[in-house]
Design an enzyme around this catalytic site. Structure first.
Site, mmCIF file in Angstrom:
data_model
loop_
_atom_site.group_PDB
_atom_site.id
_atom_site.type_symbol
_atom_site.label_atom_id
_atom_site.label_comp_id
_atom_site.label_asym_id
_atom_site.label_seq_id
_atom_site.Cartn_x
_atom_site.Cartn_y
_atom_site.Cartn_z
ATOM 1 N N LYS A 67 0.815 -1.229 0.000
ATOM 2 C CA LYS A 67 0.000 0.000 0.000
ATOM 3 C C LYS A 67 0.844 1.273 0.000
ATOM 4 O O LYS A 67 0.441 2.281 -0.574
ATOM 5 C CB LYS A 67 -0.951 0.010 1.201
ATOM 6 C CG LYS A 67 -2.068 -1.026 1.085
ATOM 7 C CD LYS A 67 -3.070 -0.891 2.220
ATOM 8 C CE LYS A 67 -4.081 -2.021 2.194
ATOM 9 N NZ LYS A 67 -5.105 -1.881 3.226
ATOM 10 N N ASP A 104 -10.327 2.893 2.706
ATOM 11 C CA ASP A 104 -10.520 2.360 4.070
ATOM 12 C C ASP A 104 -11.140 3.383 5.041
ATOM 13 O O ASP A 104 -12.004 3.001 5.840
ATOM 14 C CB ASP A 104 -9.197 1.836 4.638
ATOM 15 C CG ASP A 104 -8.807 0.497 4.033
ATOM 16 O OD1 ASP A 104 -9.700 -0.239 3.555
ATOM 17 O OD2 ASP A 104 -7.600 0.171 4.028
ATOM 18 N N ALA A 131 -1.730 0.481 15.927
ATOM 19 C CA ALA A 131 -1.086 1.552 15.145
ATOM 20 C C ALA A 131 -0.519 1.005 13.834
ATOM 21 O O ALA A 131 0.494 1.490 13.333
ATOM 22 C CB ALA A 131 0.002 2.224 15.978
ATOM 23 N N ALA A 134 -4.393 -0.402 9.397
ATOM 24 C CA ALA A 134 -5.828 -0.193 9.636
ATOM 25 C C ALA A 134 -6.042 0.991 10.575
ATOM 26 O O ALA A 134 -6.971 1.781 10.401
ATOM 27 C CB ALA A 134 -6.440 -1.462 10.213
#
Ligand code: ATR
Length: 281
Positions: A67, A104, A131, A134
């Protein structure tokens, strides 16, 4: 007629529920496209992304561990991508630019609101456990989109500090960091508690937390959805807190990606929920 293509790129990627979800919607809306798995080794990642358009892809989802790499490669980044430093969805705009966004934060918020329509995010602080990636999406959604003050509690404090450093000032909400051993105490006065860790997931240890100090009026959300009712949600529900399970975040982040690629906002309903749960093993 050329078949449109979309896929999820990751390494490994076979665990992803995205193909099931998107193919369900493609079939429901009679769209001539297919959504596949693109398992891609690190050395092939950039090349794969740069050849997507020529290979007939309308876009892709990006999952672990890419990502952040995707963020660096795309031509343009949405606010959600910038806030989280991560891209989970790539699509091409009318001029052919490769756009990177992160659906998200939207998935998280829409999940809460679809279950608790009038939830007042700003009525109190939110406690975010974890942390990782997500947590970044959840904190960005709360601090930037909902102007909510957040306390991040993570086993590795440094990672929570990193999120604070990167996101503080991006939105109206303030960010504080607490130590892992303070996780029970910081619940005092909280309006929202979100578990973003893997604790409580099937095969993982449980989240060891006491809810005694959490106001009964607080909403509790677990982004773990396997099992759908985690021990955290069960305990919260038993003491009278409203709870929201994590399946909706998965479904709503996918909903927004689908809209970018195919121009339709597909429905999230119980038939889809049951299909995903029944085939999720
Ligand atoms: P994701 O991208 O899905 O958020 P991740 O980046 O691997 O996943 O993050 C996992 C989160 O679960 C982290 O906050 C992690 O804490 P650390 O940052 O200290 O590793 C948390 N986590 C996982 N196992 C844990 C455990 N046994 N105790 C406490 N926290 C745990």
């Amino acid at each position: 007629m050329i078949l449109k293509k979309a896929a999820v790129i990751g390494y490994p990627v076979k665990h992803s529920s995205s193909p099931k979800l998107h193919n369900f919607w493609l079939k429901s809306y009679n769209i001539k496209a297919e959504y596949g798995f693109l398992e891609t080794k690190p050395e092939d990642f950039e090349k794969t992304i740069l050849s997507l358009k020529d290979s007939g892809y309308v876009g892709v989802n990006i999952t672990v561990p890419y990502k952040e790499n995707a963020f660096d490669i795309v031509d343009m980044r949405s606010e959600a991508a910038i806030n989280t430093g991560a891209v989970n969805t790539i699509y091409f705009d009318e001029t052919g630019n490769m756009q990177g966004t992160n659906t998200d934060p939207y998935g998280f918020l829409r999940n809460i609101v679809s279950s608790q329509e009038n939830f007042e995010f700003k009525a109190g602080k939110a406690v975010v456990i974890g942390a990782g990636g997500a947590a970044r999406a959840v904190v960005a959604a709360l601090v930037v989109d909902k102007a909510t003050d957040v306390i991040i509690v993570n086993r590795t404090r440094e990672k929570a500090e990193d999120i604070k450093k990167q996101m503080q000032g991006l939105g109206a909400g303030k960010i504080e960091v607490a130590n892992w051993n303070e996780r029970n105490d910081v619940l005092e006065g909280a309006n929202l508690l979100v578990n973003t860790t893997t604790l409580g997931m099937e095969g993982q240890p449980l989240l060891d937390i006491s809810l005694n100090k959490l106001p009964k009026s607080a909403l509790v959300n677990d982004i773990v959805y396997k099992p759908r009712e985690t021990q955290l949600l069960r305990n919260a529900g038993l003491r009278g807190n409203q709870v929201v399970d994590g399946l909706g975040m998965l479904l709503y982040q996918a909903q927004l990606s689908f809209k970018f690629w195919f121009g339709i906002e597909p429905e999230v309903n119980d038939i889809l929920r049951e299909y995903i749960l029944a085939t999720n093993n």
